[in-house]
Design an enzyme around this catalytic site. Structure first.
Site, PDB file in Angstrom:
ATOM      1  N   ARG A 114      14.556 -70.948 -95.401  1.00 53.49           N
ATOM      2  CA  ARG A 114      15.156 -71.818 -94.372  1.00 53.49           C
ATOM      3  C   ARG A 114      14.217 -71.889 -93.170  1.00 53.49           C
ATOM      4  O   ARG A 114      13.895 -70.865 -92.564  1.00 53.49           O
ATOM      5  CB  ARG A 114      16.519 -71.277 -93.951  1.00 53.49           C
ATOM      6  N   ARG A 122      26.737 -61.547 -84.842  1.00 59.06           N
ATOM      7  CA  ARG A 122      26.999 -62.550 -85.892  1.00 59.06           C
ATOM      8  C   ARG A 122      26.025 -63.704 -85.691  1.00 59.06           C
ATOM      9  O   ARG A 122      25.254 -63.712 -84.734  1.00 59.06           O
ATOM     10  CB  ARG A 122      28.451 -63.031 -85.730  1.00 59.06           C
ATOM     11  N   LYS A 123      26.115 -64.717 -86.560  1.00 56.56           N
ATOM     12  CA  LYS A 123      25.275 -65.902 -86.364  1.00 56.56           C
ATOM     13  C   LYS A 123      25.622 -66.598 -85.046  1.00 56.56           C
ATOM     14  O   LYS A 123      26.707 -66.355 -84.471  1.00 56.56           O
ATOM     15  CB  LYS A 123      25.447 -66.870 -87.531  1.00 56.56           C
ATOM     16  N   GLY A 165      29.363 -77.635 -94.682  1.00 55.69           N
ATOM     17  CA  GLY A 165      29.322 -79.103 -94.764  1.00 55.69           C
ATOM     18  C   GLY A 165      30.212 -79.769 -93.725  1.00 55.69           C
ATOM     19  O   GLY A 165      30.396 -80.982 -93.756  1.00 55.69           O
TER      20      GLY A 165
HETATM   21 FE1  SRM Z   1      26.149 -72.182 -93.644  1.00 50.01          FE
HETATM   22  C1  SRM Z   1      26.448 -69.084 -94.929  1.00 50.01           C
HETATM   23  C2  SRM Z   1      24.165 -72.978 -96.114  1.00 50.01           C
HETATM   24  C3  SRM Z   1      25.288 -74.895 -91.895  1.00 50.01           C
HETATM   25  C4  SRM Z   1      28.899 -71.704 -91.592  1.00 50.01           C
HETATM   26  N1  SRM Z   1      25.423 -71.134 -95.189  1.00 50.01           N
HETATM   27  C5  SRM Z   1      25.669 -69.825 -95.508  1.00 50.01           C
HETATM   28  C6  SRM Z   1      24.746 -69.367 -96.631  1.00 50.01           C
HETATM   29  C7  SRM Z   1      23.539 -68.743 -96.005  1.00 50.01           C
HETATM   30  C8  SRM Z   1      25.449 -68.390 -97.590  1.00 50.01           C
HETATM   31  C9  SRM Z   1      24.502 -67.837 -98.626  1.00 50.01           C
HETATM   32  O1  SRM Z   1      23.845 -66.834 -98.362  1.00 50.01           O
HETATM   33  O2  SRM Z   1      24.441 -68.402 -99.707  1.00 50.01           O
HETATM   34  C10 SRM Z   1      24.443 -70.739 -97.302  1.00 50.01           C
HETATM   35  C11 SRM Z   1      23.100 -70.850 -97.993  1.00 50.01           C
HETATM   36  C12 SRM Z   1      23.254 -71.674 -99.259  1.00 50.01           C
HETATM   37  C13 SRM Z   1      21.965 -72.278 -99.721  1.00 50.01           C
HETATM   38  O3  SRM Z   1      21.328 -71.727-100.644  1.00 50.01           O
HETATM   39  O4  SRM Z   1      21.608 -73.324 -99.199  1.00 50.01           O
HETATM   40  C14 SRM Z   1      24.655 -71.687 -96.143  1.00 50.01           C
HETATM   41  N2  SRM Z   1      24.874 -73.585 -93.891  1.00 50.01           N
HETATM   42  C15 SRM Z   1      24.206 -73.830 -95.044  1.00 50.01           C
HETATM   43  C16 SRM Z   1      23.512 -75.177 -95.013  1.00 50.01           C
HETATM   44  C17 SRM Z   1      22.208 -75.210 -95.802  1.00 50.01           C
HETATM   45  C18 SRM Z   1      24.484 -76.243 -95.542  1.00 50.01           C
HETATM   46  C19 SRM Z   1      23.815 -77.569 -95.853  1.00 50.01           C
HETATM   47  O5  SRM Z   1      23.761 -77.893 -97.047  1.00 50.01           O
HETATM   48  O6  SRM Z   1      23.341 -78.243 -94.950  1.00 50.01           O
HETATM   49  C20 SRM Z   1      23.373 -75.356 -93.491  1.00 50.01           C
HETATM   50  C21 SRM Z   1      22.117 -74.742 -92.954  1.00 50.01           C
HETATM   51  C22 SRM Z   1      21.946 -75.020 -91.482  1.00 50.01           C
HETATM   52  C23 SRM Z   1      20.627 -74.551 -90.944  1.00 50.01           C
HETATM   53  O7  SRM Z   1      19.649 -75.290 -91.093  1.00 50.01           O
HETATM   54  O8  SRM Z   1      20.576 -73.454 -90.379  1.00 50.01           O
HETATM   55  C24 SRM Z   1      24.585 -74.565 -93.022  1.00 50.01           C
HETATM   56  N3  SRM Z   1      26.900 -73.084 -91.988  1.00 50.01           N
HETATM   57  C25 SRM Z   1      26.449 -74.273 -91.505  1.00 50.01           C
HETATM   58  C26 SRM Z   1      27.380 -74.788 -90.547  1.00 50.01           C
HETATM   59  C27 SRM Z   1      27.301 -76.148 -89.873  1.00 50.01           C
HETATM   60  C28 SRM Z   1      26.684 -76.146 -88.508  1.00 50.01           C
HETATM   61  O9  SRM Z   1      26.017 -75.198 -88.105  1.00 50.01           O
HETATM   62  O10 SRM Z   1      26.893 -77.155 -87.851  1.00 50.01           O
HETATM   63  C29 SRM Z   1      28.414 -73.870 -90.458  1.00 50.01           C
HETATM   64  C30 SRM Z   1      29.704 -74.002 -89.614  1.00 50.01           C
HETATM   65  C31 SRM Z   1      29.391 -73.873 -88.163  1.00 50.01           C
HETATM   66  C32 SRM Z   1      29.359 -72.459 -87.664  1.00 50.01           C
HETATM   67  O11 SRM Z   1      28.607 -71.652 -88.202  1.00 50.01           O
HETATM   68  O12 SRM Z   1      30.077 -72.176 -86.724  1.00 50.01           O
HETATM   69  C33 SRM Z   1      28.098 -72.807 -91.370  1.00 50.01           C
HETATM   70  N4  SRM Z   1      27.475 -70.602 -93.268  1.00 50.01           N
HETATM   71  C34 SRM Z   1      28.556 -70.656 -92.443  1.00 50.01           C
HETATM   72  C35 SRM Z   1      29.300 -69.441 -92.575  1.00 50.01           C
HETATM   73  C36 SRM Z   1      30.591 -69.066 -91.811  1.00 50.01           C
HETATM   74  C37 SRM Z   1      30.216 -68.413 -90.512  1.00 50.01           C
HETATM   75  C38 SRM Z   1      31.287 -67.548 -89.946  1.00 50.01           C
HETATM   76  O13 SRM Z   1      31.279 -67.314 -88.722  1.00 50.01           O
HETATM   77  O14 SRM Z   1      32.128 -67.017 -90.697  1.00 50.01           O
HETATM   78  C39 SRM Z   1      28.628 -68.654 -93.536  1.00 50.01           C
HETATM   79  C40 SRM Z   1      29.022 -67.262 -94.046  1.00 50.01           C
HETATM   80  C41 SRM Z   1      28.544 -66.179 -93.147  1.00 50.01           C
HETATM   81  O15 SRM Z   1      27.762 -66.389 -92.221  1.00 50.01           O
HETATM   82  O16 SRM Z   1      28.993 -65.058 -93.399  1.00 50.01           O
HETATM   83  C42 SRM Z   1      27.487 -69.429 -93.938  1.00 50.01           C
HETATM   84 FE1  SF4 Z   2      27.729 -72.084 -99.644  1.00 52.64          FE
HETATM   85 FE2  SF4 Z   2      28.730 -74.493 -99.093  1.00 52.64          FE
HETATM   86 FE3  SF4 Z   2      30.231 -72.261 -98.821  1.00 52.64          FE
HETATM   87 FE4  SF4 Z   2      28.243 -72.801 -97.132  1.00 52.64          FE
HETATM   88  S1  SF4 Z   2      30.168 -73.989 -97.440  1.00 52.64           S
HETATM   89  S2  SF4 Z   2      28.667 -70.844 -98.011  1.00 52.64           S
HETATM   90  S3  SF4 Z   2      26.711 -73.711 -98.522  1.00 52.64           S
HETATM   91  S4  SF4 Z   2      29.407 -73.158-100.709  1.00 52.64           S
END
Ligand code: SRM
Ligand code: SF4
Length: 529
Positions: free
Chosen positions: A69, A183-184, A444
């Protein structure tokens, strides 16, 4: 460096324990060793967790094929950078691809651990970085994708976003001050009128606002999505000038969060939980103390007064005679060849610059009027259209089951297939934004969509099946508001019918009279495996 974990709580969750044992950043100096060892022999926590501090993600779904990433401040990169990223992906053949993310960023797929030291050298040579892009770090910092070229922009955020990234990552070297957050953490700096980056869903959002006739930013805090809770950001009652104050205030908020956020329950560790615990008055006072000067009260209103634009199509820039061209990339998926083609087009027609949007699309800026006709004839535009069919146009999808082990459903392929099917059968008076997310983590962003689809497990005809919970009511742009769940547990196989009903009832969809053949041009989009 502050030993935040020990300062806050004695009861640490398991993530805090491994962070306290060894900081994520420590693996930076071990990459050569890991490359030699091979991924099977790397310590499990280093492999599956700490490497994410460098943006290197072990994928349990495809063991040995890692995801990297990047960071793309303000979603902007040069054609040279895109070429380097394309070369990285290309060497993995069919395993190699890239995704544009919902934070206007790129993720590379298929990467082998043994290649990381070389890949990082290539990144460094062109100013690319993946530093601190995962786990308990600040994610890619978003800004309007038309910053500096939008005729109606209020503040050009490019320099500020880059400065912020440099402060947080110590100019991409890694910054131990901010590698152990609870956290993030998400930051957005919006300089346009249309809230192009969904400012309200970030832990810190800077939105343009006039105070005493001076242009600056109102500051919102605490927006986030998680499986447990989703909240829009709330006003900090602070206004800053569009200069280093943005960086200093972000630093102050990060310090307060780092030193006081919960490290016991990871489900309650995002910034909003701390704001709840303290109340806004105390939170603001603590931030002010860390900021080390008085905070100015917020301006009465902000300047977010436009509907959100998707930037797909051809638009004149603020620079006379120049245009930006928004290319629609179906669900954000790119092959190596696509990336080379995009880089070439940016060089041949523009000034070698490429921009990414939170809708997972691409913008090529600085195209002279005289070059537009030729550009429109490029074969890449058959795949990456400037005028896609309405539902495909506004489709956003997270990674889903193809690569993500949290996923409860496959998303990207299915999202595109259903959108294409519905575009073929329905005509819509205006675009309808459908967002897919594979699980409740909400990557998403289903809560910002007209129709949000969140993956879940259901039973159909007595058998387990993939399904979704349906969200509606998400509003973006000037009066942004989060959508809510309106229907639970819909089997994915039933979605074409259910969505047809929703589109007819709420969005004026009518059955199409044209034949499918007429839509051929729109139906040719595919996602590469
Ligand atoms: Fe996300 C975790 C993908 C935007 C909330 N997110 C993950 C992981 C890293 C989980 C994992 O290890 O597999 C996913 C990686 C999958 C992969 O192989 O691609 C993943 N998140 C993504 C992406 C790639 C989705 C996409 O297809 O665009 C986005 C990458 C953004 C970037 O460039 O950094 C992505 N994730 C988001 C967003 C949207 C945003 O930021 O506007 C959110 C909701 C907003 C937020 O975070 O407040 C988001 N992702 C999460 C969460 C829930 C966070 C929480 O506080 O619980 C997780 C799970 C975690 O962190 O434990 C997570
Ligand atoms: Fe993976 Fe999509 Fe769930 Fe994010 S919302 S953790 S990319 S399945």
């Amino acid at each position: 460096m502050v030993d935040a974990a020990s300062k806050v709580s004695k009861k640490l969750n398991k993530f805090e324990k491994f962070k306290a044992e060894k900081d994520g950043l420590a693996v930076k100096s071990e990459l050569d060793k890991f490359a030699e060892l091979g991924w099977e022999s790397v310590d499990e926590t280093d492999l599956t967790q700490r490497l994410k501090w460098l943006g290197v993600f072990f994928r349990p779904v495809t063991p040995g094929k890692f995801m990297v990433r990047m960071r793309m401040p303000n979603g902007i990169l040069s054609s040279k950078k895109m070429q380097v990223l394309a070369e990285v992906v290309q060497r993995y053949g069919d395993d190699g691809s890239a995704d544009i993310t919902t934070r206007q960023n790129l993720q590379l797929r298929g990467v082998r651990l043994e290649d990381i030291p070389d890949i990082f050298k290539r990144f460094e040579a062109v100013g690319l970085t993946s530093m601190q892009s995962g786990m308990d770090n600040v994610r890619n910092i978003t800004g309007s994708p038309v910053a500096g070229i939008d005729a109606n922009e209020l503040i050009d955020t490019r320099g500020l976003v880059k400065k912020l990234q440099d402060m947080i990552t110590n100019r991409s070297e890694g910054n131990p001050e901010f590698t152990n957050l609870p956290r993030k953490f998400n930051i957005a700096v919006e300089g346009g009128r249309d809230n192009a980056v969904h400012a309200e869903i970030n832990d810190i959002a800077f939105v343009p606002a006039y105070r005493d006739g001076k242009l600056g930013f109102n500051v919102l805090v605490g927006g986030f999505f998680s499986a447990r809770r989703c909240e829009a950001a709330v006003p900090l009652n602070a206004w800053v000038e569009p200069n280093d104050d943005v960086v200093d205030l972000s630093r102050a908020i990060l310090e307060v969060y780092r030193d006081n956020g919960s490290r016991a329950n990871r489900q309650k560790a995002r910034l909003m939980w701390l704001i709840d615990e303290w109340g806004m008055e105390r939170f603001r006072a603590e931030v002010e103390q860390a900021y080390d000067r008085p905070l100015l009260n917020a301006a009465l209103e902000d300047e977010l007064d436009w509907d959100k634009r998707d930037h797909v199509g051809v638009y004149p820039q603020q620079q006379p005679g120049l245009n930006y061209v928004g290319l629609h990339v179906p669900v954000g998926r790119l092959t190596a060849q696509d990336m080379f083609d995009v880089a070439r087009i940016a060089d041949v027609y523009g000034e070698g610059e490429i921009r990414l949007t939170v809708e997972q699309n691409i913008i090529i800026p600085y195209i002279p009027d005289s070059r537009l006709t030729l550009l429109m004839e490029e074969s890449l535009l058959e795949r990456f259209s400037v005028d896609p069919s309405p539902l495909v146009r506004s489709l956003v999808s997270c990674t889903g089951a193809q690569f993500c082990n949290f996923a409860l459903v496959e998303t990207k392929q299915r999202a595109l297939a259903i959108a294409r099917q519905l575009d073929a059968t329905l005509s819509l008076p205006h675009a309808v934004r459908i967002h897919w997310t594979g699980c409740p983590n909400s990557c998403g962003q289903p809560q910002v969509a007209d129709i949000g689809l969140m993956g879940t497990k259901v039973r159909k005809d007595g058998k387990p099946a993939e399904g979704v919970d349906i969200y509606m009511g998400g509003k973006v742009g000037k009066d942004a508001q989060l959508g809510t769940c309106v229907q639970k547990g819909v089997p994915c196989d039933d979605l074409p019918e259910i969505l047809t009903g929703l589109l007819a009832k709420h969005f004026g969809a009518q059955p199409r009279s044209e034949s499918l053949a007429e839509l051929d041009g729109h139906l040719q989009v595919t996602v590469s495996e």
